[in-house]
Design a protein around this motif. Structure first.
Motif, PDB file in Angstrom:
ATOM      1  N   PRO A  72      47.413  64.048  33.828  1.00 45.29           N
ATOM      2  CA  PRO A  72      47.192  65.505  33.866  1.00 45.29           C
ATOM      3  C   PRO A  72      46.084  66.010  32.941  1.00 45.29           C
ATOM      4  CG  PRO A  72      49.532  65.047  33.912  1.00 45.29           C
ATOM      5  CD  PRO A  72      48.843  63.724  33.701  1.00 45.29           C
ATOM      6  N   ALA A  73      46.008  65.512  31.741  1.00 48.68           N
ATOM      7  CA  ALA A  73      45.016  66.009  30.767  1.00 48.68           C
ATOM      8  C   ALA A  73      43.583  65.675  31.157  1.00 48.68           C
ATOM      9  CB  ALA A  73      45.314  65.442  29.377  1.00 48.68           C
ATOM     10  N   PHE A  74      43.393  64.806  32.137  1.00 49.15           N
ATOM     11  CA  PHE A  74      42.053  64.366  32.499  1.00 49.15           C
ATOM     12  C   PHE A  74      41.615  64.877  33.869  1.00 49.15           C
ATOM     13  CE2 PHE A  74      43.559  61.665  29.186  1.00 49.15           C
ATOM     14  CZ  PHE A  74      42.448  61.491  28.386  1.00 49.15           C
ATOM     15  N   GLY A 127      40.345  67.806  36.639  1.00 50.81           N
ATOM     16  CA  GLY A 127      39.480  68.981  36.639  1.00 50.81           C
ATOM     17  C   GLY A 127      38.237  68.854  35.784  1.00 50.81           C
ATOM     18  N   GLN A 128      37.840  67.627  35.450  1.00 47.70           N
ATOM     19  CA  GLN A 128      36.677  67.409  34.583  1.00 47.70           C
ATOM     20  C   GLN A 128      35.609  66.539  35.240  1.00 47.70           C
ATOM     21  OE1 GLN A 128      38.163  65.939  30.765  1.00 47.70           O
ATOM     22  NE2 GLN A 128      40.073  67.032  31.139  1.00 47.70           N
ATOM     23  N   GLY A 129      35.781  66.253  36.533  1.00 50.00           N
ATOM     24  CA  GLY A 129      34.800  65.442  37.240  1.00 50.00           C
ATOM     25  C   GLY A 129      35.064  63.950  37.177  1.00 50.00           C
ATOM     26  N   LEU A 130      36.120  63.549  36.492  1.00 53.15           N
ATOM     27  CA  LEU A 130      36.426  62.134  36.361  1.00 53.15           C
ATOM     28  C   LEU A 130      36.843  61.526  37.698  1.00 53.15           C
ATOM     29  CD1 LEU A 130      36.713  59.635  34.630  1.00 53.15           C
ATOM     30  CD2 LEU A 130      38.978  60.457  33.917  1.00 53.15           C
ATOM     31  N   LEU A 189      50.368  55.007  35.871  1.00 58.96           N
ATOM     32  CA  LEU A 189      50.932  55.070  37.213  1.00 58.96           C
ATOM     33  C   LEU A 189      52.312  55.720  37.183  1.00 58.96           C
ATOM     34  CD1 LEU A 189      50.493  54.098  40.172  1.00 58.96           C
ATOM     35  CD2 LEU A 189      51.574  51.955  39.495  1.00 58.96           C
ATOM     36  N   ASP A 190      53.122  55.332  36.231  1.00 64.23           N
ATOM     37  CA  ASP A 190      54.462  55.883  36.118  1.00 64.23           C
ATOM     38  C   ASP A 190      54.426  57.376  35.780  1.00 64.23           C
ATOM     39  OD1 ASP A 190      57.344  55.250  36.211  1.00 64.23           O
ATOM     40  OD2 ASP A 190      57.297  55.878  34.107  1.00 64.23           O
ATOM     41  N   THR A 191      53.525  57.756  34.906  1.00 64.61           N
ATOM     42  CA  THR A 191      53.400  59.174  34.532  1.00 64.61           C
ATOM     43  C   THR A 191      53.075  60.032  35.745  1.00 64.61           C
ATOM     44  OG1 THR A 191      52.725  58.643  32.272  1.00 64.61           O
ATOM     45  CG2 THR A 191      52.112  60.826  33.101  1.00 64.61           C
ATOM     46  N   VAL A 192      52.094  59.605  36.531  1.00 63.07           N
ATOM     47  CA  VAL A 192      51.697  60.382  37.707  1.00 63.07           C
ATOM     48  C   VAL A 192      52.807  60.348  38.764  1.00 63.07           C
ATOM     49  CG1 VAL A 192      49.988  60.645  39.553  1.00 63.07           C
ATOM     50  CG2 VAL A 192      49.238  60.071  37.229  1.00 63.07           C
ATOM     51  N   ALA A 193      53.414  59.192  38.958  1.00 60.14           N
ATOM     52  CA  ALA A 193      54.489  59.090  39.951  1.00 60.14           C
ATOM     53  C   ALA A 193      55.645  60.029  39.606  1.00 60.14           C
ATOM     54  CB  ALA A 193      54.985  57.647  40.037  1.00 60.14           C
TER      55      ALA A 193
END
Length: 164
Positions: free
Chosen positions: A91-93, A95-98, A21-25
């Motif tokens: 970020p690394a996850f 664009g992969q359909g997740l 959560l912190d990374t995305v925020a």
């Protein structure tokens, strides 16, 4: 390739969820806050979701949370049938359909929970998220012009919803 598992959140995921959560925020582009709330508030959020049975799923890679999707009930009794969706992916996850897997599983759980409507807000420039939401049935309901201001830059916030 890392195996991704999507599971209902448990208290043991709290620390990893807080980090994600912190990374995305801190990307300052996607969420309604610029850093994660304190760890104890994040744990309280998780516990509240579990206690009330609100759908909250996490995507795990090697035991670490790399994405999440949740639906929480709106606060007032006249809106008890409405859930608010929140989600994010490291970020690394992307664009992969997740994200699609996460949101589909969460919306199915929201419907089973008894929500009639699920709504969300998304920044107008987040084209990938908007496309994902449209793909699972969300429709644009409105635009809150200039509603977001990050680093002195104003952005519109779109309101989208799906009826289950």
């Amino acid at each position: 390739m890392t195996t991704i598992e999507i599971v209902p959140i448990r208290e043991e995921h709290a620390e990893s969820f807080h980090r994600a959560l912190d990374t995305v925020a801190r990307e300052r582009r996607y969420l309604s806050f610029l850093e994660a709330p304190p760890a104890e508030l994040t744990l309280a959020f998780i516990r509240d979701n579990i206690e009330h049975g609100f759908p909250q799923f996490v995507a795990l890679a090697g035991g670490d949370v790399v994405g999440w999707c949740d639906v929480r009930r709106k606060a007032r009794p006249i809106h008890a049938h409405v859930g608010i969706l929140g989600m994010g992916l490291l970020p690394a996850f992307r664009g992969q359909g997740l994200g699609l897997k996460l949101i589909r599983q969460t919306l199915a759980a929201a419907e089973a929970f008894g929500f009639h409507r699920v709504e969300l807000t998304v920044r107008a420039e987040n084209a990938n998220a908007i496309a994902l939401y449209r793909r699972v049935g969300f429709e644009l309901e409105g635009c809150l012009r200039g509603d977001v201001c990050v680093d002195g830059v104003y952005s519109d916030l779109l309101v989208m919803a799906v009826l289950l």
